[in-house]
Design an enzyme around this catalytic site. Structure first.
Site, PDB file in Angstrom:
ATOM      1  N   CYS A 122       0.852  -1.191   0.000  1.00 43.20           N
ATOM      2  CA  CYS A 122       0.000   0.000   0.000  1.00 43.20           C
ATOM      3  C   CYS A 122       0.883   1.235   0.000  1.00 43.20           C
ATOM      4  O   CYS A 122       2.004   1.213   0.512  1.00 43.20           O
ATOM      5  CB  CYS A 122      -0.966   0.009   1.180  1.00 43.20           C
ATOM      6  SG  CYS A 122      -0.191  -0.242   2.756  1.00 43.20           S
TER       7      CYS A 122
ATOM      8  N   GLU B 176      -8.111   8.666   3.694  1.00 37.74           N
ATOM      9  CA  GLU B 176      -7.728   8.349   2.334  1.00 37.74           C
ATOM     10  C   GLU B 176      -8.911   8.000   1.435  1.00 37.74           C
ATOM     11  O   GLU B 176      -9.912   7.458   1.886  1.00 37.74           O
ATOM     12  CB  GLU B 176      -6.727   7.177   2.337  1.00 37.74           C
ATOM     13  CG  GLU B 176      -5.454   7.527   3.065  1.00 37.74           C
ATOM     14  CD  GLU B 176      -4.408   6.448   3.062  1.00 37.74           C
ATOM     15  OE1 GLU B 176      -3.240   6.789   3.242  1.00 37.74           O
ATOM     16  OE2 GLU B 176      -4.755   5.259   2.870  1.00 37.74           O
TER      17      GLU B 176
END
Length: 180
Positions: free
Chosen positions: A66, A113
């Site tokens: 990620c 996010e």
């Protein structure tokens, strides 16, 4: 060395600016992220244990990779780039879904996010950068789900959140790969 910038976005994933990565996590500024889930042909998920030296969530287990796109970088390109940088793998990736989240992290940081989630399949073994991942393993999804229920604190908060959606998307992804 230049500071890493992230792309600030609104709730519809429209770019509104940039900010230094650590500052974005301190302030909880909404920014674009990428998340990669790699599977082997048997359907097992490649998990990574984050390096202890990471500025947050060090030592916790998480998805394969990620990160964040750099300014002017497309999400798919960022996912491919970081997969190679973190795990030493070059794999064709498929965009699967997007999600928005705001999660508190240890040390007062915030993951706020708009995430782009990618899947891929590989038979290759990873060669992780030790500054990124200290360990890795292949694990069947039912076993991951059971371990999450028993030991949620051994996983990153974003993995715990996204993993709830992974089995459904995984089944469709694997079916499509067999018929495609």
């Amino acid at each position: 060395m230049a500071l890493t910038q992230v792309i600030l976005v609104d709730e519809r994933d429209q770019t509104v600016g940039t900010m230094e990565k650590l500052q974005a996590h301190r302030e909880g500024a909404l920014h674009r992220a990428v998340t990669v889930y790699l599977f082997n042909p048997a359907g097992q998920l490649l998990l990574q244990q984050r390096a202890r030296e990471k500025y947050h969530c060090g030592g916790l287990w998480s998805n394969t990779c990620c990160s964040h796109p750099m300014p002017a970088e497309e999400s798919a390109a960022a996912a491919r780039r970081r997969l190679f940088e973190e795990m030493g793998l070059r794999v064709e990736l498929t965009p699967v879904f997007q999600l928005y989240y705001r999660l508190p992290l240890p040390d007062g940081l915030i993951e706020h996010e708009f995430g782009h989630v990618f899947f891929g399949i590989t038979t290759r073994m990873p060669a992780p950068d030790p500054a990124e991942a200290m360990a890795w393993r292949w694990q069947a999804l039912p076993s991951v789900v059971a371990q999450l229920a028993r030991e949620p604190d051994s996983f990153t908060p974003w993995f715990t959140l996204t993993m709830a959606r992974i089995p459904e998307y995984h089944a469709a992804f694997m079916r499509a790969r067999k018929t495609g």
